[in-house]
Scaffold this motif. Structure first.
Motif, short mmCIF file in Angstrom:
data_model
loop_
_atom_site.label_atom_id
_atom_site.label_comp_id
_atom_site.label_asym_id
_atom_site.label_seq_id
_atom_site.Cartn_x
_atom_site.Cartn_y
_atom_site.Cartn_z
N SER A 1 0.86 -1.18 0.00
CA SER A 1 0.00 0.00 0.00
C SER A 1 0.90 1.23 0.00
N VAL A 2 0.32 2.40 0.16
CA VAL A 2 1.10 3.64 0.22
C VAL A 2 2.12 3.54 1.35
N LEU A 3 3.38 3.81 1.04
CA LEU A 3 4.44 3.69 2.04
C LEU A 3 4.73 5.04 2.68
N PHE A 4 4.91 5.04 3.99
CA PHE A 4 5.27 6.28 4.67
C PHE A 4 6.57 6.11 5.45
N GLY A 5 7.24 7.22 5.65
CA GLY A 5 8.48 7.24 6.42
C GLY A 5 8.86 8.69 6.67
N GLU A 6 9.83 8.89 7.52
CA GLU A 6 10.21 10.26 7.88
C GLU A 6 10.69 11.05 6.66
N ASP A 7 11.28 10.36 5.69
CA ASP A 7 11.85 11.02 4.52
C ASP A 7 11.01 10.80 3.27
N PHE B 1 4.33 1.50 7.08
CA PHE B 1 5.66 2.01 7.41
C PHE B 1 6.68 1.35 6.49
N VAL B 2 7.51 2.16 5.84
CA VAL B 2 8.42 1.67 4.82
C VAL B 2 9.37 0.60 5.36
N ASP B 3 9.79 0.72 6.61
CA ASP B 3 10.71 -0.28 7.16
C ASP B 3 10.03 -1.63 7.38
N ASP B 4 8.71 -1.62 7.61
CA ASP B 4 7.98 -2.88 7.71
C ASP B 4 7.87 -3.54 6.34
N ALA B 5 7.70 -2.73 5.30
CA ALA B 5 7.68 -3.25 3.93
C ALA B 5 9.03 -3.85 3.57
N ALA B 6 10.11 -3.17 3.97
CA ALA B 6 11.46 -3.66 3.71
C ALA B 6 11.70 -4.98 4.42
N CYS B 7 11.23 -5.06 5.65
CA CYS B 7 11.37 -6.30 6.43
C CYS B 7 10.64 -7.45 5.73
N THR C 1 4.36 -7.71 12.34
CA THR C 1 3.27 -6.86 12.82
C THR C 1 3.54 -5.43 12.36
N ALA C 2 2.63 -4.90 11.55
CA ALA C 2 2.81 -3.54 11.02
C ALA C 2 2.68 -2.51 12.12
N ARG C 3 3.54 -1.51 12.08
CA ARG C 3 3.51 -0.44 13.07
C ARG C 3 2.61 0.70 12.58
N PRO C 4 1.79 1.28 13.47
CA PRO C 4 0.85 2.32 13.06
C PRO C 4 1.51 3.67 12.88
N LEU C 5 0.86 4.50 12.07
CA LEU C 5 1.34 5.86 11.83
C LEU C 5 1.44 6.66 13.13
N ALA C 6 0.51 6.42 14.05
CA ALA C 6 0.49 7.17 15.31
C ALA C 6 1.77 7.01 16.12
#
Length: 320
Positions: A161-167, A197-203, A293-298
């Protein structure tokens, strides 16, 4: 394996040579870090290889190689795949010759990898890939999946899905607008997204590569733990910044007119995709099937939005 547990806890890709095609972008740089921490050697291939310079210091001497190539050049691909254990194809675009880039072009990358004797191939697609879509991006993503499956039997398809991260360019686009304007238009306000979270996708991708024979031939849909509307997302970002802009829901007709204007940041195709939403169908295996386990945006948003507050890192945190 729990959320992000690939980080520094296992060396299950020790010594393996993984080639990232189109690996200089946002997802590619995060995936590179995950793979390096699991012990892999990387060959990062991109037309704009200078964008991958920040990856090299993440590895030890000789662990990262950068290669400038065009994914449409079969001879260059064949040379890049020599000695590789795995290939991840991350090439994607919203404009240009999408068929050559992510449609039949993905099949070409897979065919060259197969001919080079590569054992594992992962195609990064997208939730919403649809061969019947009127939008070229979604249609060619689906055509790319089919072309890869035909050229490399056993290849794994990953639909994030749409990936988010600090950068990222996703949250930060909305954050920048909210930080500058007192009135903010919200397009497709009821559309639901399931940001990951992009790092969860990478994992997830690294975990698939580490256990490829068990995952071969599968299609994964990987998405975040909650579906949020576009309006809700904008409201959360504003709260995290300590701001109270007027969030103006834009009717479909107004949004279509805006997307039709030259020079706007939202094209008609992107608006169509946005209105359709971006959530997992539930019809394919996901992160849970990989033990993640995916980490939430919050978990991240307040910290990441600090720099957008009125006094930056010295501003008073909103209690709203």
């Amino acid at each position: 394996m729990g959320a992000g547990m690939g980080k520094g806890t296992t060396r299950d890709l020790e010594g393996k040579l993984v080639v990232l095609v189109g690996g200089s972008g946002f997802f590619g740089s995060h995936l590179a870090q995950e793979l390096l921490e699991r012990g892999a050697r990387l060959r990062v291939c991109s037309r704009h290889v200078e964008r991958a310079y920040s990856i090299k210091p993440l590895g030890i001497l000789g662990q990262v190689q950068l290669v400038r190539l065009d994914s449409r050049n079969e001879r260059a691909l064949a040379a890049a795949f020599q000695g590789a254990d795995a290939v991840v194809n991350l090439v994607g675009a919203f404009k240009g010759d999408l068929d050559r880039l992510q449609g039949r072009g993905a099949g070409t990358v897979a065919a060259v990898a197969k001919a080079a004797g590569v054992a594992a191939f992962v195609q990064i697609s997208a939730i919403g890939a649809d061969a019947g879509s009127p939008v070229a991006y979604a249609r060619t993503k689906a055509e790319g999946e089919a072309a890869v499956a035909a050229a490399f039997p056993g290849a794994v398809i990953v639909r994030p899905s749409v990936l988010f991260g600090e950068d990222d360019a996703f949250l930060n686009m909305f954050a920048g607008i909210i930080g500058r304007f007192p009135v903010v238009p919200v397009f497709a306000p009821e559309a639901k997204l399931q940001p990951l979270f992009v790092d969860d996708a990478a994992c997830a991708v690294a975990t698939i590569l580490a256990d490829f024979p068990a995952q071969a031939g599968k299609t994964f849909e990987i998405a975040g733990p909650e579906a949020v509307s576009m309006m809700d997302l904008n409201q959360r970002i504003a709260r995290a910044q300590g701001r109270s802009p007027v969030l103006l829901a834009v009717p479909d007709a107004g949004a279509t007119l805006f997307a039709s204007l030259p020079g706007t940041p939202l094209s008609r195709d992107q608006l169509t995709l946005l209105k359709a939403g971006n959530t997992a169908s539930g019809g394919y295996p996901g992160l849970a099937d990989l033990g993640i386990t995916a980490r939430p945006l919050a978990l991240f948003l307040d910290r990441w939005m600090t720099r957008y507050r009125k006094a930056g890192r010295f501003g008073k945190k909103s209690l709203a």
